[in-house]
Design a protein around this motif. Structure first.
Motif, PDB file in Angstrom:
ATOM      1  N   THR A   1      -6.186  31.737 -17.007  1.00 24.99           N
ATOM      2  CA  THR A   1      -6.407  32.947 -16.215  1.00 24.99           C
ATOM      3  C   THR A   1      -6.146  32.679 -14.741  1.00 24.99           C
ATOM      4  O   THR A   1      -5.473  33.466 -14.061  1.00 24.99           O
ATOM      5  N   ARG A   2      -6.673  31.560 -14.225  1.00 25.74           N
ATOM      6  CA  ARG A   2      -6.457  31.228 -12.813  1.00 25.74           C
ATOM      7  C   ARG A   2      -4.985  30.970 -12.521  1.00 25.74           C
ATOM      8  O   ARG A   2      -4.464  31.416 -11.491  1.00 25.74           O
TER       9      ARG A   2
ATOM     10  N   ALA B   1       4.567  32.010 -15.631  1.00 23.66           N
ATOM     11  CA  ALA B   1       3.480  32.911 -16.025  1.00 23.66           C
ATOM     12  C   ALA B   1       3.600  33.298 -17.496  1.00 23.66           C
ATOM     13  O   ALA B   1       2.600  33.362 -18.217  1.00 23.66           O
TER      14      ALA B   1
ATOM     15  N   PHE C   1      -2.375  32.165 -14.197  1.00 22.32           N
ATOM     16  CA  PHE C   1      -1.665  33.434 -14.309  1.00 22.32           C
ATOM     17  C   PHE C   1      -1.897  34.290 -13.064  1.00 22.32           C
ATOM     18  O   PHE C   1      -0.961  34.887 -12.535  1.00 22.32           O
ATOM     19  N   ASP C   2      -3.139  34.325 -12.567  1.00 17.95           N
ATOM     20  CA  ASP C   2      -3.433  35.076 -11.347  1.00 17.95           C
ATOM     21  C   ASP C   2      -2.689  34.496 -10.141  1.00 17.95           C
ATOM     22  O   ASP C   2      -2.202  35.230  -9.284  1.00 17.95           O
ATOM     23  N   GLY C   3      -2.599  33.175 -10.086  1.00 18.71           N
ATOM     24  CA  GLY C   3      -1.842  32.537  -9.012  1.00 18.71           C
ATOM     25  C   GLY C   3      -0.364  32.876  -9.077  1.00 18.71           C
ATOM     26  O   GLY C   3       0.276  33.089  -8.040  1.00 18.71           O
ATOM     27  N   CYS C   4       0.172  32.940 -10.274  1.00 16.85           N
ATOM     28  CA  CYS C   4       1.575  33.330 -10.441  1.00 16.85           C
ATOM     29  C   CYS C   4       1.804  34.765  -9.985  1.00 16.85           C
ATOM     30  O   CYS C   4       2.812  35.065  -9.335  1.00 16.85           O
ATOM     31  N   GLN C   5       0.875  35.640 -10.300  1.00 20.50           N
ATOM     32  CA  GLN C   5       1.001  37.028  -9.856  1.00 20.50           C
ATOM     33  C   GLN C   5       0.979  37.125  -8.339  1.00 20.50           C
ATOM     34  O   GLN C   5       1.766  37.863  -7.742  1.00 20.50           O
ATOM     35  N   ALA C   6       0.084  36.385  -7.695  1.00 22.88           N
ATOM     36  CA  ALA C   6       0.015  36.394  -6.235  1.00 22.88           C
ATOM     37  C   ALA C   6       1.308  35.851  -5.633  1.00 22.88           C
ATOM     38  O   ALA C   6       1.834  36.395  -4.654  1.00 22.88           O
TER      39      ALA C   6
END
Length: 77
Positions: free
Chosen positions: A8-9, A48, A11-16
């Motif tokens: 989750t962390r 991601a 994936f969230d970093g990839c989105q950012a």
């Protein structure tokens, strides 16, 4: 295998990162920098997707779980 929390962390970093690269690609006037940002976006999107499709690691049993320290909680990736 990544734990669910770590996936989750990541994936969230990839989105950012994708958001910042999209801003860079749209703001910069240099064509080469724009191409580089778009190539980086493709690489981050692939990372991601890999993380999202990667199977989750089995949850540790209560006997195997070690106590979480404050340092572990503040670690981002």
């Amino acid at each position: 295998m990544f734990s669910r929390e770590r996936r989750t962390r990541l994936f969230d970093g990839c989105q950012a990162a994708l958001v910042w690269l999209a801003v860079l690609a749209s703001v910069v006037a240099d064509r080469e920098v724009e191409r580089l940002a778009l190539a980086a976006m493709a690489a981050v999107a692939l990372a991601a997707a890999f993380v999202a499709l990667c199977p989750a690691a089995p949850a540790p049993s209560l006997r195997d779980a070690s106590p979480t320290t404050r340092e572990d909680e503040s670690h981002v990736l």
